[in-house]
Design a protein around this motif. Structure first.
Motif, PDB file in Angstrom:
ATOM      1  N   LEU A   3       0.909  -1.159   0.077  1.00  0.00           N
ATOM      2  CA  LEU A   3      -0.019   0.039   0.143  1.00  0.00           C
ATOM      3  C   LEU A   3       1.060   1.157  -0.027  1.00  0.00           C
ATOM      4  O   LEU A   3       1.918   1.258   0.844  1.00  0.00           O
ATOM      5  N   VAL A   4       0.519   2.074  -0.878  1.00  0.00           N
ATOM      6  CA  VAL A   4       1.482   3.331  -1.079  1.00  0.00           C
ATOM      7  C   VAL A   4       0.322   4.487  -1.250  1.00  0.00           C
ATOM      8  O   VAL A   4      -0.543   4.378  -1.877  1.00  0.00           O
ATOM      9  N   GLN A   5       0.863   5.741  -0.811  1.00  0.00           N
ATOM     10  CA  GLN A   5       0.007   6.717  -1.240  1.00  0.00           C
ATOM     11  C   GLN A   5       0.419   7.584  -2.343  1.00  0.00           C
ATOM     12  O   GLN A   5       1.573   7.281  -2.934  1.00  0.00           O
ATOM     13  N   PRO A   6      -0.470   8.342  -3.280  1.00  0.00           N
ATOM     14  CA  PRO A   6       0.013   8.781  -4.433  1.00  0.00           C
ATOM     15  C   PRO A   6       1.036   9.561  -4.365  1.00  0.00           C
ATOM     16  O   PRO A   6       1.529  10.394  -3.301  1.00  0.00           O
ATOM     17  N   GLY A   7       1.931   9.462  -5.438  1.00  0.00           N
ATOM     18  CA  GLY A   7       3.351  10.226  -5.406  1.00  0.00           C
ATOM     19  C   GLY A   7       4.407   9.283  -4.630  1.00  0.00           C
ATOM     20  O   GLY A   7       5.410   9.729  -4.706  1.00  0.00           O
ATOM     21  N   GLY A   8       3.868   8.216  -4.258  1.00  0.00           N
ATOM     22  CA  GLY A   8       5.052   7.195  -3.209  1.00  0.00           C
ATOM     23  C   GLY A   8       5.766   6.536  -4.415  1.00  0.00           C
ATOM     24  O   GLY A   8       5.338   6.359  -5.467  1.00  0.00           O
ATOM     25  N   SER A   9       6.489   5.450  -4.005  1.00  0.00           N
ATOM     26  CA  SER A   9       7.423   4.714  -4.606  1.00  0.00           C
ATOM     27  C   SER A   9       7.263   3.180  -4.038  1.00  0.00           C
ATOM     28  O   SER A   9       7.131   3.033  -2.771  1.00  0.00           O
TER      29      SER A   9
ATOM     30  N   GLN B 165      11.035  -0.456 -10.559  1.00  0.00           N
ATOM     31  CA  GLN B 165      11.040   0.625  -9.423  1.00  0.00           C
ATOM     32  C   GLN B 165      10.119   1.552 -10.196  1.00  0.00           C
ATOM     33  O   GLN B 165      10.123   1.931 -11.116  1.00  0.00           O
ATOM     34  N   MET B 166       8.877   1.904  -9.109  1.00  0.00           N
ATOM     35  CA  MET B 166       7.869   2.485  -9.506  1.00  0.00           C
ATOM     36  C   MET B 166       7.918   3.863  -8.762  1.00  0.00           C
ATOM     37  O   MET B 166       7.889   3.775  -7.459  1.00  0.00           O
ATOM     38  N   ASN B 167       8.046   5.156  -9.310  1.00  0.00           N
ATOM     39  CA  ASN B 167       8.012   6.214  -8.690  1.00  0.00           C
ATOM     40  C   ASN B 167       6.736   6.964  -9.018  1.00  0.00           C
ATOM     41  O   ASN B 167       6.142   6.727 -10.027  1.00  0.00           O
ATOM     42  N   SER B 168       6.504   7.988  -8.201  1.00  0.00           N
ATOM     43  CA  SER B 168       5.494   9.015  -8.618  1.00  0.00           C
ATOM     44  C   SER B 168       4.214   8.098  -8.961  1.00  0.00           C
ATOM     45  O   SER B 168       3.534   8.383  -9.783  1.00  0.00           O
ATOM     46  N   LEU B 169       3.965   7.303  -7.889  1.00  0.00           N
ATOM     47  CA  LEU B 169       2.787   6.365  -8.245  1.00  0.00           C
ATOM     48  C   LEU B 169       1.475   7.196  -8.127  1.00  0.00           C
ATOM     49  O   LEU B 169       1.273   8.052  -7.664  1.00  0.00           O
ATOM     50  N   LYS B 170       0.577   6.734  -9.149  1.00  0.00           N
ATOM     51  CA  LYS B 170      -0.936   7.326  -9.267  1.00  0.00           C
ATOM     52  C   LYS B 170      -2.050   6.325  -9.021  1.00  0.00           C
ATOM     53  O   LYS B 170      -1.659   5.179  -9.111  1.00  0.00           O
ATOM     54  N   PHE B 171      -3.192   6.665  -8.639  1.00  0.00           N
ATOM     55  CA  PHE B 171      -4.358   6.136  -8.516  1.00  0.00           C
ATOM     56  C   PHE B 171      -4.279   4.948  -9.349  1.00  0.00           C
ATOM     57  O   PHE B 171      -4.758   3.705  -9.128  1.00  0.00           O
TER      58      PHE B 171
ATOM     59  N   ASP C 119       4.789 -18.848 -22.641  1.00  0.00           N
ATOM     60  CA  ASP C 119       4.914 -17.876 -21.395  1.00  0.00           C
ATOM     61  C   ASP C 119       4.700 -18.244 -20.119  1.00  0.00           C
ATOM     62  O   ASP C 119       3.871 -19.210 -19.990  1.00  0.00           O
ATOM     63  N   PHE C 120       5.628 -17.897 -19.306  1.00  0.00           N
ATOM     64  CA  PHE C 120       5.480 -18.263 -17.904  1.00  0.00           C
ATOM     65  C   PHE C 120       5.380 -16.807 -17.052  1.00  0.00           C
ATOM     66  O   PHE C 120       5.972 -16.022 -17.099  1.00  0.00           O
ATOM     67  N   TRP C 121       4.556 -17.267 -15.977  1.00  0.00           N
ATOM     68  CA  TRP C 121       4.168 -15.909 -15.221  1.00  0.00           C
ATOM     69  C   TRP C 121       4.526 -16.141 -13.735  1.00  0.00           C
ATOM     70  O   TRP C 121       4.166 -17.355 -13.297  1.00  0.00           O
ATOM     71  N   GLY C 122       4.836 -15.313 -13.307  1.00  0.00           N
ATOM     72  CA  GLY C 122       4.803 -15.197 -11.547  1.00  0.00           C
ATOM     73  C   GLY C 122       3.257 -15.102 -11.150  1.00  0.00           C
ATOM     74  O   GLY C 122       2.414 -14.881 -11.920  1.00  0.00           O
ATOM     75  N   GLN C 123       3.262 -15.309  -9.550  1.00  0.00           N
ATOM     76  CA  GLN C 123       1.940 -15.313  -9.150  1.00  0.00           C
ATOM     77  C   GLN C 123       1.364 -13.984  -8.891  1.00  0.00           C
ATOM     78  O   GLN C 123       0.123 -13.988  -8.724  1.00  0.00           O
ATOM     79  N   GLY C 124       2.030 -12.902  -9.061  1.00  0.00           N
ATOM     80  CA  GLY C 124       1.547 -11.544  -8.950  1.00  0.00           C
ATOM     81  C   GLY C 124       1.825 -11.048  -7.516  1.00  0.00           C
ATOM     82  O   GLY C 124       1.612 -11.597  -6.651  1.00  0.00           O
ATOM     83  N   THR C 125       1.837  -9.676  -7.412  1.00  0.00           N
ATOM     84  CA  THR C 125       1.963  -9.031  -6.370  1.00  0.00           C
ATOM     85  C   THR C 125       0.898  -7.903  -6.336  1.00  0.00           C
ATOM     86  O   THR C 125       1.198  -7.139  -7.452  1.00  0.00           O
ATOM     87  N   GLN C 126       0.447  -7.458  -5.305  1.00  0.00           N
ATOM     88  CA  GLN C 126      -0.643  -6.571  -5.350  1.00  0.00           C
ATOM     89  C   GLN C 126      -0.190  -5.104  -5.022  1.00  0.00           C
ATOM     90  O   GLN C 126       0.673  -4.929  -4.053  1.00  0.00           O
ATOM     91  N   VAL C 127      -0.166  -4.188  -5.901  1.00  0.00           N
ATOM     92  CA  VAL C 127       0.037  -2.896  -5.520  1.00  0.00           C
ATOM     93  C   VAL C 127      -1.274  -1.852  -5.227  1.00  0.00           C
ATOM     94  O   VAL C 127      -1.876  -1.846  -6.191  1.00  0.00           O
ATOM     95  N   THR C 128      -1.412  -1.427  -4.384  1.00  0.00           N
ATOM     96  CA  THR C 128      -2.559  -0.524  -3.955  1.00  0.00           C
ATOM     97  C   THR C 128      -2.073   0.962  -3.598  1.00  0.00           C
ATOM     98  O   THR C 128      -1.223   1.041  -2.805  1.00  0.00           O
ATOM     99  N   VAL C 129      -2.877   1.889  -4.396  1.00  0.00           N
ATOM    100  CA  VAL C 129      -2.353   3.327  -4.170  1.00  0.00           C
ATOM    101  C   VAL C 129      -3.723   4.079  -3.614  1.00  0.00           C
ATOM    102  O   VAL C 129      -4.757   3.806  -4.147  1.00  0.00           O
ATOM    103  N   SER C 130      -3.461   4.365  -2.632  1.00  0.00           N
ATOM    104  CA  SER C 130      -4.419   4.998  -1.813  1.00  0.00           C
ATOM    105  C   SER C 130      -4.169   6.126  -0.858  1.00  0.00           C
ATOM    106  O   SER C 130      -2.969   5.949  -0.209  1.00  0.00           O
ATOM    107  N   SER C 131      -4.706   7.130  -0.830  1.00  0.00           N
ATOM    108  CA  SER C 131      -4.710   8.358   0.178  1.00  0.00           C
ATOM    109  C   SER C 131      -5.535   7.965   1.565  1.00  0.00           C
ATOM    110  O   SER C 131      -5.089   8.816   2.480  1.00  0.00           O
TER     111      SER C 131
END
Length: 114
Positions: free
Chosen positions: A10-16, A80-86, A102-114
């Protein structure tokens, strides 16, 4: 082939955040590795990839904000994800192709919320 993604959260908008994807079962240094994401209720979409020669490609929506890199010794690809947006909120997957599959990883959740 195994791909294990981690680093979401979980990261706030603008976060990394930095995502990691460790790999096993193929000759890592020879493969193109990619990151994709699937926002809620939407289709999976391309984010970035990096070739064996370290050339990179990005979706227009993340150019200038995200950076993909790889460490062939650690067999890991990073995002590397910077300046994250909603609108960056999604499940992020790493992907590679091996023997025309094609082979895929299991996924990782990114939540952008204030």
């Amino acid at each position: 082939v195994q791909l294990q993604a981690c680093g979401g959260g979980l990261v706030q908008p603008g976060g990394s955040l930095r995502l990691s994807c460790s790999a096993a079962g193929f000759n890592f240094r020879l493969n193109t590795l990619g990151w994709y994401r699937q926002p809620p209720g939407k289709q999976r979409e391309f984010v970035a990839n990096i070739t064996s020669g370290h050339s990179t490609n990005y979706a227009d929506s993340v150019k200038g904000r995200f950076t993909i890199s790889r460490d062939n010794v650690r067999r890991t690809v990073y995002l590397q994800m910077n300046s994250l947006k909603f609108e960056d909120a999604a499940v992020y997957f790493c992907k590679t192709e091996y023997r025309n599959r094609d082979f895929w990883g299991q996924g990782t959740q990114v939540t952008v919320s204030s």
